[in-house]
Design a protein around this motif. Sequence first.
Motif, PDB file in Angstrom:
ATOM      1  N   ASN A 236      -6.936   4.201   1.913  1.00 46.07           N
ATOM      2  CA  ASN A 236      -7.180   4.815   3.212  1.00 46.07           C
ATOM      3  C   ASN A 236      -6.190   4.244   4.210  1.00 46.07           C
ATOM      4  O   ASN A 236      -5.634   3.165   3.998  1.00 46.07           O
ATOM      5  CB  ASN A 236      -8.595   4.494   3.704  1.00 46.07           C
ATOM      6  N   VAL A 237      -6.002   4.958   5.290  1.00 47.91           N
ATOM      7  CA  VAL A 237      -5.212   4.425   6.397  1.00 47.91           C
ATOM      8  C   VAL A 237      -6.081   4.489   7.656  1.00 47.91           C
ATOM      9  O   VAL A 237      -7.046   5.245   7.710  1.00 47.91           O
ATOM     10  CB  VAL A 237      -3.910   5.213   6.622  1.00 47.91           C
ATOM     11  N   THR A 238      -5.723   3.678   8.640  1.00 50.45           N
ATOM     12  CA  THR A 238      -6.442   3.702   9.914  1.00 50.45           C
ATOM     13  C   THR A 238      -5.466   4.118  11.007  1.00 50.45           C
ATOM     14  O   THR A 238      -4.536   3.369  11.340  1.00 50.45           O
ATOM     15  CB  THR A 238      -7.025   2.311  10.233  1.00 50.45           C
ATOM     16  N   VAL A 239      -5.680   5.313  11.539  1.00 50.24           N
ATOM     17  CA  VAL A 239      -4.802   5.817  12.609  1.00 50.24           C
ATOM     18  C   VAL A 239      -5.064   5.014  13.878  1.00 50.24           C
ATOM     19  O   VAL A 239      -6.220   4.825  14.277  1.00 50.24           O
ATOM     20  CB  VAL A 239      -5.074   7.315  12.854  1.00 50.24           C
ATOM     21  N   VAL A 240      -3.985   4.521  14.498  1.00 49.70           N
ATOM     22  CA  VAL A 240      -4.133   3.752  15.741  1.00 49.70           C
ATOM     23  C   VAL A 240      -3.364   4.378  16.903  1.00 49.70           C
ATOM     24  O   VAL A 240      -3.573   3.991  18.065  1.00 49.70           O
ATOM     25  CB  VAL A 240      -3.700   2.279  15.564  1.00 49.70           C
ATOM     26  N   ALA A 241      -2.504   5.331  16.637  1.00 46.27           N
ATOM     27  CA  ALA A 241      -1.811   6.037  17.716  1.00 46.27           C
ATOM     28  C   ALA A 241      -1.323   7.382  17.196  1.00 46.27           C
ATOM     29  O   ALA A 241      -1.029   7.531  16.000  1.00 46.27           O
ATOM     30  CB  ALA A 241      -0.619   5.231  18.238  1.00 46.27           C
ATOM     31  N   SER A 252      -8.886   7.504   7.505  1.00 45.72           N
ATOM     32  CA  SER A 252      -8.727   8.750   6.757  1.00 45.72           C
ATOM     33  C   SER A 252      -7.960   8.477   5.469  1.00 45.72           C
ATOM     34  O   SER A 252      -7.197   7.516   5.384  1.00 45.72           O
ATOM     35  CB  SER A 252      -7.959   9.764   7.620  1.00 45.72           C
ATOM     36  N   ASP A 253      -8.172   9.336   4.469  1.00 41.71           N
ATOM     37  CA  ASP A 253      -7.389   9.193   3.240  1.00 41.71           C
ATOM     38  C   ASP A 253      -6.180  10.122   3.245  1.00 41.71           C
ATOM     39  O   ASP A 253      -5.284   9.980   2.427  1.00 41.71           O
ATOM     40  CB  ASP A 253      -8.262   9.472   2.006  1.00 41.71           C
ATOM     41  N   VAL A 254      -6.175  11.071   4.192  1.00 41.58           N
ATOM     42  CA  VAL A 254      -5.106  12.070   4.222  1.00 41.58           C
ATOM     43  C   VAL A 254      -4.738  12.334   5.668  1.00 41.58           C
ATOM     44  O   VAL A 254      -5.545  12.117   6.576  1.00 41.58           O
ATOM     45  CB  VAL A 254      -5.557  13.369   3.493  1.00 41.58           C
ATOM     46  N   GLN A 261       5.110  16.025  15.508  1.00 37.94           N
ATOM     47  CA  GLN A 261       4.037  15.046  15.716  1.00 37.94           C
ATOM     48  C   GLN A 261       4.373  13.721  15.048  1.00 37.94           C
ATOM     49  O   GLN A 261       5.115  13.657  14.071  1.00 37.94           O
ATOM     50  CB  GLN A 261       2.715  15.570  15.143  1.00 37.94           C
ATOM     51  N   SER A 262       3.773  12.654  15.591  1.00 35.55           N
ATOM     52  CA  SER A 262       3.901  11.342  14.962  1.00 35.55           C
ATOM     53  C   SER A 262       2.537  10.671  14.911  1.00 35.55           C
ATOM     54  O   SER A 262       1.657  10.952  15.722  1.00 35.55           O
ATOM     55  CB  SER A 262       4.916  10.476  15.703  1.00 35.55           C
ATOM     56  N   VAL A 263       2.381   9.801  13.926  1.00 36.12           N
ATOM     57  CA  VAL A 263       1.133   9.063  13.721  1.00 36.12           C
ATOM     58  C   VAL A 263       1.491   7.619  13.410  1.00 36.12           C
ATOM     59  O   VAL A 263       2.360   7.358  12.571  1.00 36.12           O
ATOM     60  CB  VAL A 263       0.313   9.652  12.540  1.00 36.12           C
ATOM     61  N   ASP A 264       0.852   6.681  14.089  1.00 33.78           N
ATOM     62  CA  ASP A 264       0.942   5.277  13.709  1.00 33.78           C
ATOM     63  C   ASP A 264      -0.361   4.914  13.015  1.00 33.78           C
ATOM     64  O   ASP A 264      -1.439   5.185  13.554  1.00 33.78           O
ATOM     65  CB  ASP A 264       1.124   4.380  14.940  1.00 33.78           C
ATOM     66  N   ALA A 265      -0.276   4.316  11.844  1.00 30.16           N
ATOM     67  CA  ALA A 265      -1.494   4.026  11.079  1.00 30.16           C
ATOM     68  C   ALA A 265      -1.346   2.705  10.338  1.00 30.16           C
ATOM     69  O   ALA A 265      -0.252   2.362   9.876  1.00 30.16           O
ATOM     70  CB  ALA A 265      -1.778   5.151  10.095  1.00 30.16           C
ATOM     71  N   LEU A 266      -2.451   1.984  10.249  1.00 32.35           N
ATOM     72  CA  LEU A 266      -2.460   0.723   9.514  1.00 32.35           C
ATOM     73  C   LEU A 266      -2.793   0.988   8.059  1.00 32.35           C
ATOM     74  O   LEU A 266      -3.711   1.745   7.743  1.00 32.35           O
ATOM     75  CB  LEU A 266      -3.489  -0.234  10.122  1.00 32.35           C
ATOM     76  N   LEU A 267      -2.034   0.360   7.196  1.00 32.47           N
ATOM     77  CA  LEU A 267      -2.267   0.448   5.751  1.00 32.47           C
ATOM     78  C   LEU A 267      -2.469  -0.965   5.237  1.00 32.47           C
ATOM     79  O   LEU A 267      -1.576  -1.812   5.378  1.00 32.47           O
ATOM     80  CB  LEU A 267      -1.057   1.073   5.056  1.00 32.47           C
ATOM     81  N   THR A 268      -3.644  -1.224   4.670  1.00 25.76           N
ATOM     82  CA  THR A 268      -3.874  -2.537   4.072  1.00 25.76           C
ATOM     83  C   THR A 268      -3.708  -2.426   2.561  1.00 25.76           C
ATOM     84  O   THR A 268      -4.296  -1.536   1.932  1.00 25.76           O
ATOM     85  CB  THR A 268      -5.272  -3.066   4.436  1.00 25.76           C
ATOM     86  N   ALA A 269      -2.904  -3.312   2.012  1.00 20.72           N
ATOM     87  CA  ALA A 269      -2.676  -3.326   0.561  1.00 20.72           C
ATOM     88  C   ALA A 269      -3.886  -3.991  -0.100  1.00 20.72           C
ATOM     89  O   ALA A 269      -3.843  -5.152  -0.495  1.00 20.72           O
ATOM     90  CB  ALA A 269      -1.380  -4.064   0.243  1.00 20.72           C
ATOM     91  N   ASP A 270      -4.984  -3.210  -0.195  1.00 25.21           N
ATOM     92  CA  ASP A 270      -6.258  -3.797  -0.624  1.00 25.21           C
ATOM     93  C   ASP A 270      -6.652  -3.350  -2.029  1.00 25.21           C
ATOM     94  O   ASP A 270      -7.806  -3.493  -2.421  1.00 25.21           O
ATOM     95  CB  ASP A 270      -7.358  -3.446   0.389  1.00 25.21           C
ATOM     96  N   ARG A 331      -9.751  18.977  10.238  1.00 26.17           N
ATOM     97  CA  ARG A 331     -10.563  17.765  10.405  1.00 26.17           C
ATOM     98  C   ARG A 331      -9.681  16.628  10.916  1.00 26.17           C
ATOM     99  O   ARG A 331     -10.019  15.936  11.872  1.00 26.17           O
ATOM    100  CB  ARG A 331     -11.231  17.381   9.090  1.00 26.17           C
ATOM    101  N   PHE A 332      -8.539  16.452  10.276  1.00 25.00           N
ATOM    102  CA  PHE A 332      -7.662  15.356  10.709  1.00 25.00           C
ATOM    103  C   PHE A 332      -7.153  15.591  12.132  1.00 25.00           C
ATOM    104  O   PHE A 332      -7.162  14.686  12.965  1.00 25.00           O
ATOM    105  CB  PHE A 332      -6.480  15.190   9.749  1.00 25.00           C
TER     106      PHE A 332
END
Length: 574
Positions: A236-241, A252-254, A261-270, A331-332
Amino acid sequence: MPHLDHYLAIQAFVIVLLFSSIASAAIVEHVFHVTNVLVKPLCKEQMIPTVNGSLPGPTINVREGDTLVVHVINNSTYNITIHWHGVFQLKSSWMDGANMITQCPIEPSYNFTYRFDIIGQEGTLLWHAHVVNLRATLHGALIIRPRSTHLYPFPKPYKEVLLIFEQWWNMDVGLLSIQPAPISDAYLINGLAGDLYPCSKNRMYKLKVVQGKTYLLRIMNAALNKHLFFKIANHNVTVVAVDAVYTTPYVSDVMMLTPGQSVDALLTADQAIGMYYMYIKSYNSADQVSPFPPNTTTRGLIVYEGATSSSSSPAAIPLMPEMNDQTTAHRFSSNITSLVGGPHWTPVPRHVDETMFVTVGFGFDKPSGEVDGSLNNYTFVLPKTVPLQEAYFYNITGVYTDDFPNQPPLRFDYANFEPRTDYENMMMYPERKTSVKTLGFNTTVEIVVQNTKIVTKESHPMHLHGFNFYVLGYGFGNYDPTRDARTLNLVNPQMRNTVAVPSLGWVVLRFIANNPGVWMFHCHMDAHLPFGMITAFIVLNGPTPETSLQPPPSNLPQCSRIYQPPTTNVDLSY
Ligand code: C2O
Ligand code: CU
């Protein structure tokens, strides 16, 4: 960033001037050499215009509050402008880089210096050429980080990663002005087509990550004409901007990004140490009117430190949405909300001064039968000799008319009608003209953008220059002021510069016209620009010199130069 075979030295340098009052404000200076170079992303060498020889072009890094100075030296064979997509250009409208709106193009062998402040926005934006089609190869990232004294409103990422999605054609891009634009042959991630394409097997974007660490992905869709889904296997990623505005963290997963458009998102290598593909795939909101090429996906690879290709299982593949999965795209797009109280957040103005209802779609030019774009039944024609803003500033008559209407000329069942003989009564034949809308300084404007079913149905990504707008609501069908106004989000709506108006649906936008000048409002599908799916707002001056449009810079390009083509060995024989 990968560089092309014929790489030219990037002459970029940064001058930092410390001002006594603002500790971190700097002047960031770049040189953009625009040249035609030979590239070979797939099987065939092609001549394309680039900035500094690279695709994507150079990344610009600034901090909020900085002044950006970019010297554009046009050694290509094309007329160009550079637009700083999403930058507010507060009090610097002449630097917006909109061809024939704020300036004449920079002709081959001429230069122009863009200079402006970047204030009140943080995140990822893109810069791109704003002359039809050239943005296909003339684009890059503009990254705006907080001033050093401020921090991100989320945990500091371990590293930042830029992901630029692009579209590629097996032809000279300059020839794409042939309409309709042909179907592209590939998508690229940071200039690389990856292993699903011929002659590109060993040229795939790879991201090395360390297990447990968090990465800030700065993602932008620089494609000309394609909405894109993006997904990473098992993560999953976490959109932050979005569009350089902070959002409430949204998991979100997608993702779906429209052009621009642009999206900043956090990705944790979990996940377990291993390899995971990231895919981009086109989202087709339209009726499928044309065949699609066999490969509609491009992939890159995330490689965990410690993973070896010989070890364990093959790389995981994400399960992508169907190409027409409107539910996932919607949805996104619609679920993201702004970070209330975050940096640069301003509450939604409750009072509206100017209410507009704008239909967006197509039509036909009656005499010629050609397809035309339509905003409230007007097809925008770019001025030919004088840019709109110069005509406005110098009171030159005959260039535009100030009559863009607040409503379409007819009301009908925009979203649901069945094609029949009655087209005349459904705005089938828009009028071609340069029609603009004048707004008083500091007025609050609300626009319902209503998509129609005339000729095609598809999502139009509407983009406003010079401002972010609040997106108060998204919906399907015809906007109903009684029913839908109640559902609008006035608390934490997302703010953007580009919004996906759903196919056969609507959005409600609100913005404050606090920036004097002439600002385009247009569909960001590049293919829809020559169809005239454009209008412009003239924002009048405020009461003081500080709130007034200043005279143009003395070196603003002129349209009347006698142009002698340079003698280069450009091959236009494709
Ligand atoms: Cu990114 Cu008028 O455009
Ligand atoms: Cu469009």
